[in-house]
Write a protein that holds these residues in place. Structure first.
Motif, PDB file in Angstrom:
ATOM      1  N   PHE A  75       0.825  -1.206   0.000  1.00  0.00           N
ATOM      2  CA  PHE A  75       0.000   0.000   0.000  1.00  0.00           C
ATOM      3  C   PHE A  75       0.860   1.257   0.000  1.00  0.00           C
ATOM      4  CE2 PHE A  75      -2.482  -3.344   2.138  1.00  0.00           C
ATOM      5  CZ  PHE A  75      -3.526  -3.436   1.224  1.00  0.00           C
ATOM      6  N   SER A  76       1.935   1.255   0.803  1.00  0.00           N
ATOM      7  CA  SER A  76       2.855   2.404   0.805  1.00  0.00           C
ATOM      8  C   SER A  76       3.574   2.516  -0.531  1.00  0.00           C
ATOM      9  CB  SER A  76       3.866   2.268   1.946  1.00  0.00           C
ATOM     10  OG  SER A  76       3.229   2.353   3.201  1.00  0.00           O
ATOM     11  N   ALA A  77       3.928   1.364  -1.106  1.00  0.00           N
ATOM     12  CA  ALA A  77       4.589   1.381  -2.412  1.00  0.00           C
ATOM     13  C   ALA A  77       3.686   2.024  -3.457  1.00  0.00           C
ATOM     14  CB  ALA A  77       4.957  -0.045  -2.829  1.00  0.00           C
ATOM     15  N   ARG A  78       2.399   1.639  -3.448  1.00  0.00           N
ATOM     16  CA  ARG A  78       1.479   2.213  -4.429  1.00  0.00           C
ATOM     17  C   ARG A  78       1.243   3.711  -4.184  1.00  0.00           C
ATOM     18  NH1 ARG A  78      -2.030   0.439  -8.562  1.00  0.00           N
ATOM     19  NH2 ARG A  78      -2.528   2.390  -9.628  1.00  0.00           N
ATOM     20  N   ARG A  79       1.251   4.116  -2.917  1.00  0.00           N
ATOM     21  CA  ARG A  79       1.075   5.529  -2.612  1.00  0.00           C
ATOM     22  C   ARG A  79       2.232   6.351  -3.189  1.00  0.00           C
ATOM     23  NH1 ARG A  79       0.045   5.002   2.307  1.00  0.00           N
ATOM     24  NH2 ARG A  79       2.102   5.398   3.215  1.00  0.00           N
ATOM     25  N   VAL A  80       3.449   5.847  -3.032  1.00  0.00           N
ATOM     26  CA  VAL A  80       4.611   6.533  -3.606  1.00  0.00           C
ATOM     27  C   VAL A  80       4.483   6.581  -5.132  1.00  0.00           C
ATOM     28  CG1 VAL A  80       7.113   6.428  -3.933  1.00  0.00           C
ATOM     29  CG2 VAL A  80       6.130   5.913  -1.687  1.00  0.00           C
ATOM     30  N   PHE A  81       4.061   5.465  -5.725  1.00  0.00           N
ATOM     31  CA  PHE A  81       3.910   5.382  -7.180  1.00  0.00           C
ATOM     32  C   PHE A  81       2.874   6.396  -7.687  1.00  0.00           C
ATOM     33  CE2 PHE A  81       1.811   3.640 -10.949  1.00  0.00           C
ATOM     34  CZ  PHE A  81       2.885   3.351 -11.772  1.00  0.00           C
ATOM     35  N   ASP A  82       1.737   6.467  -7.003  1.00  0.00           N
ATOM     36  CA  ASP A  82       0.661   7.370  -7.431  1.00  0.00           C
ATOM     37  C   ASP A  82       1.042   8.838  -7.291  1.00  0.00           C
ATOM     38  OD1 ASP A  82      -0.998   5.281  -8.142  1.00  0.00           O
ATOM     39  OD2 ASP A  82      -2.023   5.207  -6.197  1.00  0.00           O
ATOM     40  N   GLU A  83       1.931   9.131  -6.353  1.00  0.00           N
ATOM     41  CA  GLU A  83       2.340  10.522  -6.133  1.00  0.00           C
ATOM     42  C   GLU A  83       3.367  11.010  -7.158  1.00  0.00           C
ATOM     43  OE1 GLU A  83       3.769  10.442  -2.159  1.00  0.00           O
ATOM     44  OE2 GLU A  83       1.772  10.522  -1.233  1.00  0.00           O
ATOM     45  N   MET A  84       3.899  10.090  -7.954  1.00  0.00           N
ATOM     46  CA  MET A  84       4.947  10.454  -8.912  1.00  0.00           C
ATOM     47  C   MET A  84       4.337  11.118 -10.150  1.00  0.00           C
ATOM     48  SD  MET A  84       7.426   7.098  -8.620  1.00  0.00           S
ATOM     49  CE  MET A  84       8.686   7.755  -9.696  1.00  0.00           C
ATOM     50  N   THR A  85       4.907  12.248 -10.545  1.00  0.00           N
ATOM     51  CA  THR A  85       4.466  12.931 -11.765  1.00  0.00           C
ATOM     52  C   THR A  85       5.265  12.463 -12.975  1.00  0.00           C
ATOM     53  OG1 THR A  85       5.982  14.751 -11.275  1.00  0.00           O
ATOM     54  CG2 THR A  85       3.700  14.959 -10.503  1.00  0.00           C
ATOM     55  N   GLU A  86       6.407  11.838 -12.718  1.00  0.00           N
ATOM     56  CA  GLU A  86       7.259  11.302 -13.789  1.00  0.00           C
ATOM     57  C   GLU A  86       7.612   9.853 -13.438  1.00  0.00           C
ATOM     58  OE1 GLU A  86      11.712  11.957 -15.754  1.00  0.00           O
ATOM     59  OE2 GLU A  86      11.037  13.178 -14.050  1.00  0.00           O
ATOM     60  N   ARG A  87       7.499   8.968 -14.430  1.00  0.00           N
ATOM     61  CA  ARG A  87       7.819   7.555 -14.202  1.00  0.00           C
ATOM     62  C   ARG A  87       8.626   7.022 -15.381  1.00  0.00           C
ATOM     63  NH1 ARG A  87       1.849   7.188 -13.407  1.00  0.00           N
ATOM     64  NH2 ARG A  87       1.430   7.531 -11.181  1.00  0.00           N
ATOM     65  N   SER A  88       9.586   6.172 -15.077  1.00  0.00           N
ATOM     66  CA  SER A  88      10.323   5.474 -16.124  1.00  0.00           C
ATOM     67  C   SER A  88       9.801   4.052 -16.229  1.00  0.00           C
ATOM     68  CB  SER A  88      11.823   5.455 -15.790  1.00  0.00           C
ATOM     69  OG  SER A  88      12.053   4.650 -14.638  1.00  0.00           O
ATOM     70  N   SER A  89      10.268   3.313 -17.216  1.00  0.00           N
ATOM     71  CA  SER A  89       9.860   1.911 -17.343  1.00  0.00           C
ATOM     72  C   SER A  89      10.314   1.110 -16.126  1.00  0.00           C
ATOM     73  CB  SER A  89      10.448   1.302 -18.622  1.00  0.00           C
ATOM     74  OG  SER A  89      11.863   1.367 -18.612  1.00  0.00           O
ATOM     75  N   VAL A  90      11.442   1.528 -15.530  1.00  0.00           N
ATOM     76  CA  VAL A  90      11.923   0.851 -14.310  1.00  0.00           C
ATOM     77  C   VAL A  90      10.939   1.060 -13.165  1.00  0.00           C
ATOM     78  CG1 VAL A  90      13.808   0.709 -12.644  1.00  0.00           C
ATOM     79  CG2 VAL A  90      14.316   1.104 -15.050  1.00  0.00           C
ATOM     80  N   THR A  91      10.351   2.262 -13.090  1.00  0.00           N
ATOM     81  CA  THR A  91       9.363   2.542 -12.052  1.00  0.00           C
ATOM     82  C   THR A  91       8.138   1.654 -12.209  1.00  0.00           C
ATOM     83  OG1 THR A  91      10.071   4.859 -12.148  1.00  0.00           O
ATOM     84  CG2 THR A  91       8.059   4.374 -10.916  1.00  0.00           C
ATOM     85  N   TRP A  92       7.614   1.575 -13.433  1.00  0.00           N
ATOM     86  CA  TRP A  92       6.465   0.698 -13.697  1.00  0.00           C
ATOM     87  C   TRP A  92       6.801  -0.751 -13.359  1.00  0.00           C
ATOM     88  CZ3 TRP A  92       1.606   2.264 -15.028  1.00  0.00           C
ATOM     89  CH2 TRP A  92       1.446   3.571 -15.481  1.00  0.00           C
ATOM     90  N   ASN A  93       7.989  -1.185 -13.753  1.00  0.00           N
ATOM     91  CA  ASN A  93       8.402  -2.566 -13.475  1.00  0.00           C
ATOM     92  C   ASN A  93       8.479  -2.833 -11.983  1.00  0.00           C
ATOM     93  OD1 ASN A  93       8.618  -2.949 -16.213  1.00  0.00           O
ATOM     94  ND2 ASN A  93      10.853  -2.822 -16.282  1.00  0.00           N
ATOM     95  N   ALA A  94       9.010  -1.862 -11.231  1.00  0.00           N
ATOM     96  CA  ALA A  94       9.126  -2.035  -9.775  1.00  0.00           C
ATOM     97  C   ALA A  94       7.760  -2.219  -9.134  1.00  0.00           C
ATOM     98  CB  ALA A  94       9.845  -0.837  -9.167  1.00  0.00           C
ATOM     99  N   MET A  95       6.766  -1.450  -9.596  1.00  0.00           N
ATOM    100  CA  MET A  95       5.426  -1.540  -9.017  1.00  0.00           C
ATOM    101  C   MET A  95       4.729  -2.833  -9.433  1.00  0.00           C
ATOM    102  SD  MET A  95       3.593   0.257  -6.923  1.00  0.00           S
ATOM    103  CE  MET A  95       2.878  -1.166  -6.136  1.00  0.00           C
ATOM    104  N   ILE A  96       4.848  -3.204 -10.699  1.00  0.00           N
ATOM    105  CA  ILE A  96       4.220  -4.453 -11.172  1.00  0.00           C
ATOM    106  C   ILE A  96       4.862  -5.655 -10.496  1.00  0.00           C
ATOM    107  CG2 ILE A  96       3.886  -5.930 -13.195  1.00  0.00           C
ATOM    108  CD1 ILE A  96       3.673  -3.359 -14.885  1.00  0.00           C
ATOM    109  N   LYS A  97       6.191  -5.667 -10.429  1.00  0.00           N
ATOM    110  CA  LYS A  97       6.890  -6.762  -9.757  1.00  0.00           C
ATOM    111  C   LYS A  97       6.533  -6.803  -8.277  1.00  0.00           C
ATOM    112  CE  LYS A  97      11.498  -8.696  -8.985  1.00  0.00           C
ATOM    113  NZ  LYS A  97      12.962  -8.504  -9.178  1.00  0.00           N
ATOM    114  N   GLY A  98       6.370  -5.624  -7.675  1.00  0.00           N
ATOM    115  CA  GLY A  98       5.971  -5.575  -6.266  1.00  0.00           C
ATOM    116  C   GLY A  98       4.644  -6.250  -6.035  1.00  0.00           C
TER     117      GLY A  98
END
Length: 391
Positions: A75-98
């Motif tokens: 839940f904290s991981a997703r909160r950090v992800f949702d707050e991001m205005t810029e994301r790289s493919s690594v960011t998306w991968n980190a959240m999906i893998k999480g």
């Protein structure tokens, strides 16, 4: 942990200035060291990074997602992800893998992973999925058993990423997905087309054949694996023993077990012993299974005894079932220990053994013992899966 405590020591001195790389390295260390204390420490690092103004750094936020997900705080991981205005493919991968790594909420989180993948495809920033993304998405399909979604992902990979036979990781993911979704022939087709196979590929194929009852083919796979120069690992043998269990190959399973250390240099682990107990129990060799447990060099756990008790019930051996049931009850921790929770399954199993033999006095004794220890039965439940029509 040494790097984490070193960082904490530097912070306590108060006169050192940190940069974004410091927080990336420390959060990465917290992600690798998974414990309640590490989760607390990582949260403090998060607060420190926020106060120091480093949360605008893309790598800091991405590493923070990885840290929270690895420590089961999705839940904290997703909160950090949702707050991001810029994301790289690594960011998306980190959240999906999480999401796919959350074993305690596997079904729900895997569904969230697929939803997030669809959002990635429609993201206006145009971050394209990578091979890592596709391996994670295939894992989500595998855990959910969603063949339609998996096949759609397969088509997407063929059109936009690569030919699966040219990428060992994507190919292995497809083999695993098709096998777990019940389409074993498709798994075999991809497996045969793959130009490079690693130990995970061979193990995924062997496991798939095992769960589909094709034990002979799974054992033949071991010879082909050895001929290709790939050394099996403990997980490989677990899948092969499982193949023997499903196919009733008692002699083959015992022979393979004897050669695990002699031929391949791998010492049998507790799960391997469990497979052999299951193999003997299913075939009705209950005394042999009991002797096997007693003579094994490792300390038998409750899972092994439960497997034998289940076999005793199936084959109607009341004397052996009573003996094993009593051993199981003695394994229960006293006074409802917090380390190993007391469950009802063993009591109910022994109670059912007595009930099937009409020994109602013993049934009553077991039930009274459950009440005295305040062991509650678990309510039944069901899971209904809906078919998703999108990848």
């Amino acid at each position: 942990m040494d790097s984490i405590f070193t960082f904490a020591n530097w912070v306590s001195k108060g006169h050192l200035v940190f940069d974004d790389f410091t927080y990336i390295f420390v959060l990465g260390a917290c992600a690798r060291s998974q414990s309640l204390s590490t989760l607390w420490l990582g949260r403090q690092v998060h607060v420190k990074a926020s106060k120091s103004g480093f949360m605008s750094n893309l790598l800091v936020r991405t590493t923070l997602i990885h840290f929270y997900a690895n420590n089961k705080d999705i839940f904290s991981a997703r909160r950090v992800f949702d707050e991001m205005t810029e994301r790289s493919s690594v960011t998306w991968n980190a959240m999906i893998k999480g999401y796919i790594s959350q074993r305690e909420r596997a079904k729900k989180c895997c569904k969230e992973a697929l939803v997030l993948f669809r959002e990635m495809l429609s993201d206006v920033s145009g971050q394209n999925p990578t091979d890592t993304t596709m391996v994670c998405v295939l894992s989500a399909c595998s855990q959910l058993g969603e063949l339609y979604s998996g096949a759609c992902v397969h088509g997407f990979i063929e059109k936009t990423i690569c030919r699966p036979e040219n990428d060992v990781f994507i190919g292995t993911g497809l083999v695993d997905m098709y096998a777990k979704c019940g389409y074993i022939d498709a798994a075999l087709c991809i497996f045969r087309l793959m130009r490079v196979k690693n130990v995970l590929t061979w193990t995924a194929m062997g496991t798939g054949l095992a769960v589909h009852g094709r034990g002979k083919e799974a054992l033949e796979l071991l010879d082909a694996m050895e001929a290709s120069g790939i050394k099996p690992n403990p997980v490989t043998f677990t899948s092969l023993f499982s193949a023997c269990c499903h196919a009733g190959l008692v002699e083959e399973g015992l022979h393979l077990f004897q050669n695990t250390s002699n031929r391949f240099g791998i010492e049998p682990q507790i799960q391997h012993y469990g497979c052999i107990v299951d193999l003997l129990g299913r075939a009705g060799y209950l005394n042999e299974a009991y002797d096997f447990i007693i003579e094994m060099p490792l300390k038998p756990d409750a899972i092994l005894w439960r497997s034998l008790l289940s076999a005793c019930n199936v084959h109607g051996d009341l004397a052996m079932a009573e003996k094993v049931g009593k051993i199981l009850l003695r394994l229960e921790p006293p006074n409802n220990s917090l380390h190993v929770p007391v469950t009802s399954e063993d009591y109910i199993a022994l109670s059912n053994v007595y009930a099937s033999a009409g020994r109602w006095r013993q049934v009553e004794m077991v039930r009274k013992k459950m009440k005295s220890k305040r062991v509650e039965t678990k309510p039944g439940g069901c899971f209904i899966q809906t078919i998703s029509k999108s990848p």
